[in-house]
Each structure stands twice: as structure tokens, then as C-alpha cells.
Design an enzyme around this catalytic site. Structure first.
Site, mmCIF file in Angstrom:
data_model
loop_
_atom_site.group_PDB
_atom_site.id
_atom_site.type_symbol
_atom_site.label_atom_id
_atom_site.label_comp_id
_atom_site.label_asym_id
_atom_site.label_seq_id
_atom_site.Cartn_x
_atom_site.Cartn_y
_atom_site.Cartn_z
ATOM 1 N N HIS A 110 0.818 -1.226 0.000
ATOM 2 C CA HIS A 110 0.000 0.000 0.000
ATOM 3 C C HIS A 110 0.836 1.254 0.000
ATOM 4 O O HIS A 110 0.331 2.329 -0.324
ATOM 5 C CB HIS A 110 -0.937 0.008 1.204
ATOM 6 C CG HIS A 110 -2.131 -0.864 1.007
ATOM 7 N ND1 HIS A 110 -2.095 -2.201 1.246
ATOM 8 C CD2 HIS A 110 -3.374 -0.592 0.563
ATOM 9 C CE1 HIS A 110 -3.276 -2.720 0.967
ATOM 10 N NE2 HIS A 110 -4.070 -1.768 0.546
ATOM 11 N N GLY A 111 2.077 1.162 0.414
ATOM 12 C CA GLY A 111 2.883 2.372 0.379
ATOM 13 C C GLY A 111 4.129 2.187 1.206
ATOM 14 O O GLY A 111 4.205 1.312 2.070
#
Lengths: 422, 463
Positions: B323-324
Site C-alpha cells: 500500500h505504500g
């Protein structure tokens, strides 16, 4: 046969959809009104025997849930006059013109039984009046849609066009304009850091590069322009400062602004030219003429100042008259008949005296309380900048208010109502 | 170019009629050009990146299929994996790892100077990288035949409706639909239009209004009332669902209008009673991807308790990191991994609770996860959690915000309960036309009257 059936079916469904959509808007509006009444009943139950002050107007009065002047006015009264039992009601309705408001006032009076009514309206009458001069094509829904689409397409296809016409070329800037949002933001932050560390010229270069970018959004552009004006002002580069005034609403209003620029023979000519140009570009907004007048006055060009000032007053008077004759008078008569105190005011930044003059020779002049918001706001905006007090340029010369703006407005009303409240 | 922007409307008004009149071969070419244009509108400089990814996987796919020796096949798979994951690592995680490394060195007393590069994250890289990886891996496993039509393969990689934020399609599903001639049925168009409309509603009305509630509370750096934090977390839980579901729905709807069926990405996730069910309903395309290409190759749940736990945690940690590049995402992944492990360990215990209570309590566990996910730092997580559990003082203002939150979520609740009851996500289209029109009118009213049309990106674009 089948085609006809299909078309008929489609037609019924589209018609049903439109009718239902209209119904939804009706029900939605009623629900909001009902919710407001519910809140009001709740307030009344809490403060029995309270005096009720009703604030009517458009979206500038309505504001947002925690940011509107009636909210702050209530706060002020509760803290400064804790022994007074007063309820302030916000009945601002977005998009309502004076005509629409005047039509609904009897209903609101029946609902709330107010002791006083504060009004601030008329903006949409001006906008509508302006739109009435548009050709029929622009007025129709289809026309509107096409216009919006075509202008958007035009803007996207020819960003250079916008650039060439609206920005002065700056030979210093050799770098390619930044493109992505991230890059723009980074540029802006860099300029801020440079500015804070005293490297003003470099900061200016970055900002100039930033406003030239084709994909910059208006919010960032406004900020960047403000900083440019700021830097130019601090660096005492007044000529470029005047040049950039053409492209932005956000001046760096300094207290000594008038004294510095308007008294200097070197600057007065281009300055008056720029100011006049803006006034001509915005014929509906007398504040620009007022600005020219003030500047000319400071420069001791009293004849010119008088001329400009007269022009501004004429515009204002005409604007109020066109509403006053019809709606202000019916409203005030109605309120006085029912023994309700009318409190009239103009939008912030507008000189309230002209509104007072309109009622000068009428019988009920003395029974009205006038609130003049002009001086306080003009002083504030001169000192701290437009964007400190306003979120946008909704009416050209004033717009929706920031928290600070709404607090100032509430303070102003509180002052004017002081005797009445006591 | 955002789906809810004027640019996209113009784009689709040009592309779609052309698509309808062209023959199949040219349709694919048109979609490819349109997709590259669509991506180029974000940032044309990253187009070569997609192109490299496409070319490498196309080549490797053919080679893996043609090779007879396992070693050779392994070699080409490794080339594909390394180049894709390498690009992902450089563009997404480089700064993150360097930063973390420096922080670690500093904490050991060694002073190091940051030498981070200013790398901008290419939009959608996490999504299309995973999509092309599934292609080579499936060929390696013998589940798929590679295509020799390069342009069609390129379209598979960058099909614009799902290019920047998924669903992460599988080659087994999408590629045949691209290669073969498509027939668009009236039903497909109806469903597509509904999905697009519903997606726009979720984005313009729900997600933006919920963001207005959640953002200021999450942006506050001071300690605040627990009730406010709770409201913000609820608001964010629905915001992120609506935002992401909106994108997936619009993507699916657009694809349907082009005659292509894309997998469903969300199946009413907040009705889940346990973490396992949640991950079979939330971001389905990612969770099945991780299951098929990470969890099962690691040994899945067939190799004993401890290995299973390790696999679950590892998969979810990587899922979080996907997700990051931030440790808060890793924490979020770990948290969900721990929930899954806990659920697995308690498999044999029957909890005598009614379904609705299970749903409600699990929803709150998910919400706690969203607090980790949304917060910007560990300090914020610590502060907000402390507030949440200790610092409660309620004012009438909080009640007003809560009412607003409930009012905004009401349409979603109504529609989703109908969907859940009938177990059909497209139940609205089965209703009488009069009811359907009423629903469309009501939603249109909410969009026009209350929605916020800001050129704001979808949350999942950054992942």
C-alpha cells in the site's frame, strides 16, 4: 413499431426521472427547513422566554456549519452579555435573491416569531441582472452546458493562449515550466524556504516560474501571486509590483501602501492606469473605483478623486435602488407593522452609508438599525490581505467569509446592536 | 485524468463512439492508444516504464513457454520477476529503505547523510506490475499459453479503466477477452451504466463528504476528545471503502460498456464476521493475488501450524507494504496478519454470538486498523489511540457531526442491505423500472445538491 415503442419507453422514463428529481429537491429543501425548526425548538426549550434574532440572506449568511456570522454573534452575546437571553437563528439560504427572500420572509416570521431581523442580501439580484443581458443562447441549459464545455476545451487546447494574454513574459526564467502537481508544490515549498532564509531574489525566480506553469491550480496560483507581491514589496521593487497588480486580486496591502505609492510621482501614473484598468474591467464592482479615488486623493489629485468617487457611488446607489425600491421597502414595512426591529446591512467591504441614504427621506428611517461593515473590513483587508477575510470572489468585491471574516462581521453587528441588546 | 472530470468525459465521448464502429482488430488498437494517452495525461514520462514492463514480460512469457529445460524456464521467470519488482523497488521503496537505513544508523550513533533521490511515484505502478507478474507466473506454472500478439498483450497491461487503481486483473480472465471478438449486450451496457453511476455517487457524494469529516480531525496535531477520534475513524472507514469501491465500480462499469468483464473487487466487506471473510470481501483482486502468488507458494496452510502463522504474517506484512512505503502501512499489515492468525488459532472455538454482533465487533477491529492506516506517524497513532480510550468528553457539536456521518452513510446502508439480502450486487437493476428511476433520481439529487466535485484523486492512486 418497435422503434416507436422504444422511444415512448425512453421518453416516459426520462420524464419520470426529471419529475422525481424535482421532487427530491423539493423534499430535500423541506427536510432542511424541518431540521432547522427542530434545532430552533430545541434552543427555545433550553432558553425559555428568549429574544429571537433572525438572520436572513444568501450563502454568505448561511456559511458552513461552524463558520457563519450568526454562530459567532451568538458566541459573542453569550460571552459578553451572559445575562441576556437571546437566540440567533441563521436562515441564510444559498442562491436566494432579494426577491426570493422577500417572498419567504412572512413564512419565516410566522415560524420563528423573531424580535429582530438582520438582512444581508442582493448579491444574486446583481448576478441575475447581469445574466439577463446575456443572449438567449447562453441562458438556456443546453447553451450553458455547451459554453462550459467549449471554454474548458479551449483552455485545455490552448494553454499558451492563456499564458500569452494574461502573464507578462519574464526573460529571467529559462527553465521549463513545472508540470505535475507534486512538482508545483515542491517548487512552492522551495520558494518558501528560500524566502525564509533571506534569499528573496531566488525565491522570486521560483515563484515566477510557478505562476507561469500551465497546469497550476487557482489556489496555488493565488498563493504564489500573493508571495510574489509580498517579495516585491519587501524588496521595494514597486514598478514590477504595480505591473503584477494586473494579474492578481491579492495585493500586499500595507498600511503605508497609499503613502508609498500614491505620493510618489514616479509611480502614480502607472498605478492609476492599472487601477483604472481594473475598475473598467469590473464595472459592476464599485470598490475598484473607490480604490482609484482614494489613491488620487492621496496624490492630491482631488478633481480626479472626486470624479472616481462619484462614479463608485453612482454604481452602488443604482445597485441598491434597483433592489431597495421593491424589496427593502416591502420588507421593512412588513417588519415594522409586526413590531419587529429591522437591522439592515450591506455585504462586507461595501460602504453601508449609501444604503442609509436610500432610506434617508422615508418615514421609518429612524426605526431602522443600520450596520456599516465597510470601514472595518476595508481596514482589515488593507492591513492583512483579502484572503485573510474572504474565501473567494463570489460577488466580485466581496465573497464568502473565512472564520476571521465572520468573526469581524459578528463583532461589527454586535457593536451596532449594542443599545438594542441592552 | 480523473473519472469524475470533464477531461475524462470528453475523452470517453471521443473514444466510445469510435470503439463501437471499428472492427475488432482496430478496437484493440484504439483502446491501446487511448490507454497510453490516458496514462500519459498523468505523467507522460512514466510511459516508457510501462512499455519496458510490457516488453520484458511479453518476451519472457514467450521464452518460458518455448523452453523445455526447467533451468531455462526458471531463468526467464527470474528475469521477469527481477525487472518488475526491481522497478517497483526503485520507484516506490528506494527512498523509504534508504531513509529507514539512515535512521537506524543514526540511532546506533553513526552519523550518515541522507542521499535520497527525489523520485516521484509513478501512478498505478503497484497495480500494473502485479498484473503483468501474474501473466509470467501463470505461464511458468503451465496454466496459461502466452500470446504472440504484442499489441494485444500491451493492451492487457494498460487497459485504461483499471490501469491506475485496479482491480488487478489476471491474464487468464482478461487476456482471452482482449484476444477474442467481443459482443456488447444491452444488459452489459445497463449494468455498466449503473456501476459507473453508483461509483460516481460513492466518490462525489460519499467519499468527499466523509473526507470533510475525517480530514480535519486527522490533521489535528493536538490531543482531542475520544468521541471525535471515534467519529473520524468511522468516517474514514467508510470514506476509504467508498473511494476505492467507487474506482473499482467505475472501472468495471466502463469495461462492461466496452464488452469486457472485469472481476469484482468488493463484496460488501463491512458485513464480514471474521478476518478471513473480510479478506475474501475486501480488495478481492489483491488478496487473491497475494494468496495465489505468495501465500500458497510459501507453503500455505498445509505445512503445519507455525509455518502457516509465518506465512499469514509475511503475506499480510507485504500486503501492507504494497500500500505504500511507510512503516504505518507495515503496522497495518501486521495487525491484519495478527487478526488472521488469531482467527486461525480460535478456529475450533465456537463463539455463541448472533451474526450482527459478530459483524459489529469485527467492524470495530477493522476500524482500529484504519486508524493505523490513516495516521501519518507512529506518534499520531499513539496519541489518537490514547485519546480514543481515555480522553472522552462529549459536546453537542459531536452529536451534530455524528448525525451528519449517519446521514451521509444512510444511502450506502440502504443499497448494501438490499444487495446483501438478495446476495446480488446488481439487485437495483432487477427492481421495477419505476423504483429504479426513483433511486436514480434520489442519488442524482444527492450528487448535484450535496456532492463535492473537487479534482481530488482517489486514495488508492498513491499505492
Amino acid at each position: 413499431m418497435k422503434t416507436i415503442q422504444f422511444i415512448l419507453k425512453l421518453f416516459t422514463r426520462v420524464a419520470t426521472f426529471l419529475i422525481m428529481l424535482e421532487l427530491c429537491f423539493l423534499i430535500g429543501g423541506k427536510t432542511i427547513q424541518w431540521g432547522r425548526m427542530l434545532v430552533y425548538q430545541f434552543q427555545l426549550a433550553q432558553r425559555q422566554g428568549a429574544r429571537v434574532i433572525l438572520c436572513i440572506g444568501d450563502s454568505i449568511t448561511q456559511g458552513s456549519p461552524e463558520n457563519n456570522y450568526p454562530h459567532f454573534l451568538q458566541e459573542l452575546i453569550d460571552t459578553r452579555l451572559p445575562d441576556k437571553n437571546i437566540i440567533i437563528i441563521n436562515q441564510g439560504t444559498a442562491g436566494h435573491s432579494a426577491k426570493m427572500i422577500a417572498a419567504k420572509v412572512p413564512m419565516w416570521i410566522d415560524q420563528y416569531l423573531p424580535d429582530a431581523v438582520i438582512t444581508m442580501f442582493g448579491g444574486f439580484d446583481l448576478i441575475k441582472e447581469q445574466k439577463a443581458q446575456d443572449p438567449w443562447f447562453k441562458k438556456s441549459r443546453v447553451g450553458k452546458t455547451i459554453m462550459t464545455l467549449s471554454s474548458a476545451i479551449k483552455q485545455r487546447l490552448t494553454p499558451q493562449l492563456k499564458q500569452a494574454t494574461s502573464h507578462p513574459p519574464s526573460p529571467e526564467v529559462t527553465n521549463q515550466p513545472a508540470s505535475t502537481n507534486n512538482q508545483l508544490l515542491t517548487l512552492y515549498l522551495q520558494s518558501q524556504i528560500l524566502k525564509q532564509s533571506g534569499r528573496v531574489q531566488e525565491s522570486l525566480q521560483l515563484l515566477l516560474r510557478l505562476v507561469e506553469s500551465q497546469s497550476i491550480n487557482s489556489e496555488l496560483q493565488t498563493k504564489a501571486y500573493r508571495d510574489i507581491m509580498d517579495v516585491l514589496w519587501q524588496a521595494k521593487q514597486y514598478l514590477p509590483y504595480i505591473k503584477y497588480m494586473q494579474y492578481t486580486h491579492s495585493y500586499h496591502w500595507d498600511e503605508k501602501w497609499m503613502d508609498t505609492l500614491c505620493t510618489n510621482p514616479q509611480y502614480i501614473k502607472p498605478l492609476l492606469m492599472v487601477l483604472n484598468l481594473r475598475a473598467q474591467k469590473n464595472p459592476r464592482y464599485p470598490i475598484y473605483y473607490e480604490l482609484v479615488a482614494d489613491c488620487a486623493k492621496t496624490a492630491n489629485m482631488s478633481a480626479y478623486a472626486k470624479e472616481m468617487s462619484l462614479k463608485a457611488t453612482q454604481i452602488r446607489r443604482k445597485q441598491i435602488e434597483s433592489i431597495a425600491r421593491k424589496h427593502y421597502e416591502t420588507l421593512v414595512t412588513l417588519l415594522l407593522e409586526k413590531n419587529i426591529q429591522p437591522v439592515l446591512m450591506e455585504y462586507p467591504l461595501r460602504d453601508g452609508k449609501i444604503l442609509e441614504e436610500v432610506f434617508n427621506n422615508t418615514a421609518y428611517n429612524r426605526k431602522i438599525i443600520f450596520v456599516n461593515n465597510g470601514p472595518a473590513f476595508i481596514k482589515g483587508v488593507f492591513k492583512e490581505g483579502y484572503s485573510e477575510y474572504f474565501l473567494d470572489h463570489h460577488l466580485g468585491d466581496s465573497g464568502h467569509l473565512t472564520q476571521k471574516g465572520n468573526r469581524l462581521l459578528a463583532e461589527n453587528i454586535f457593536e451596532a446592536l449594542n443599545d438594542y441588546l441592552k | 485524468m480523473l473519472f469524475h472530470s470533464l477531461d475524462f468525459l470528453i475523452f470517453i465521448l471521443i473514444v466510445y463512439p469510435l470503439y463501437l464502429v471499428l472492427p475488432h482488430k482496430w478496437q484493440n488498437f484504439l483502446l491501446l492508444v487511448a490507454s497510453y494517452f490516458f496514462y500519459g495525461c498523468w505523467d507522460w514520462r512514466f510511459l516508457p516504464l510501462i512499455f519496458v514492463s510490457t516488453a520484458v514480460d511479453y518476451f519472457c512469457g514467450l521464452k518460458i513457454f518455448a523452453s523445455e529445460h526447467t533451468r531455462q524456464r526458471k531463468f526467464f521467470l527470474t528475469v521477469s520477476l527481477c525487472s518488475n519488482l526491481g522497478l517497483l523497488a526503485i520507484f516506490k521503496y528506494f527512498n523509504f529503505f534508504i531513509d529507514s537505513f539512515i535512521v537506524m544508523l543514526n540511532s546506533l550513533g553513526i552519523s550518515a547523510h541522507p542521499a535520497t533521490l527525489s523520485i516521484i511515484l509513478p501512478v498505478g505502478i503497484s497495480f500494473y506490475t502485479f498484473q503483468t507478474l501474474s501473466y509470467t507466473i501463470d505461464i511458468y506454472r503451465g496454466e496459461l499459453k502466452p500470446t504472440s500478439r504484442f499489441l494485444d498483450f500491451a493492451l492487457f497491461v494498460c487497459f485504461f479503466p483499471q490501469l491506475v487503481a485496479g482491480p488487478i486483473e489476471r491474464a487468464t480472465n482478461l487476456l482471452p477477452q482482449i484476444l477474442n471478438k467481443r459482443i456488447i449486450s444491452l444488459d452489459q451496457i445497463k449494468q455498466g451504466c449503473f456501476l459507473i453511476f453508483w461509483g460516481l455517487f460513492e466518490k462525489i457524494f460519499m467519499a468527499s463528504l466523509l473526507a470533510n469529516i475525517a480530514d480535519p480531525i486527522f490533521a489535528n496535531n493536538q490531543s482531542q476528545s475520544g468521541s471525535l477520534v471515534l467519529i473520524a475513524v468511522y468516517a474514514f472507514a467508510f470514506q476509504i471503502f467508498c473511494d476505492f469501491d467507487a474506482y473499482s465500480n467505475i472501472a468495471r462499469g466502463l469495461a462492461k460498456c466496452f464488452g469486457i468483464e472485469i472481476m469484482n473487487n468488493f463484496n460488501i466487506p463491512y458485513l464480514s464476521r471474521n478476518p478471513r471473510e473480510f479478506w475474501s470481501r475486501w480488495h478481492i483482486s489483491l488478496s487473491t493475488w497475494l494468496k495465489d502468488y505468495l501465500y500458497i507458494p510459501l507453503g500455505g496452510n498445509k505445512a503445519g501450524q507455525w509455518i502457516t502463522i509465518r506465512n499469514l504474517l509475511l503475506t499480510m506484512l507485504l500486503g501492507g507494504l504494497w500500500h505504500g512505503a511507510a512503516w504505518t502501512f507495515v503496522l497495518w499489515g501486521f495487525y491484519h496478519g495478527a487478526l488472521l492468525v488469531g482467527h486461525r488459532l480460535m478456529k475450533n472455538i465456537v463463539i455463541p454470538l448472533p451474526d450482527w454482533l459478530k459483524r459489529l465487533s469485527f467492524f470495530h477491529l477493522v476500524c482500529l486498523g484504519w486508524l493505523f492506516f490513516r495516521a501519518r506517524s507512529f506518534a499520531q497513532i499513539a496519541r489518537m489511540s490514547t485519546d480514543l480510550f481515555s480522553n472522552w468528553h462529549i459536546t453537542p457539536d459531536h452529536g451534530a457531526i455524528l448525525i451528519r456521518l449517519i446521514a451521509i452513510c444512510l444511502p450506502l446502508w440502504l443499497i448494501q442491505s438490499a444487495q446483501a439480502r438478495s446476495n446480488n450486487l446488481l439487485i437495483i437493476l432487477k427492481l421495477h423500472w419505476f423504483t429504479q428511476t426513483a433511486i436514480y433520481a434520489a442519488l442524482t439529487y444527492l450528487i448535484i445538491g450535496w456532492g463535492i466535485l473537487k479534482p481530488e484523486e482517489f486514495i488508492y492512486f498513491q499505492f
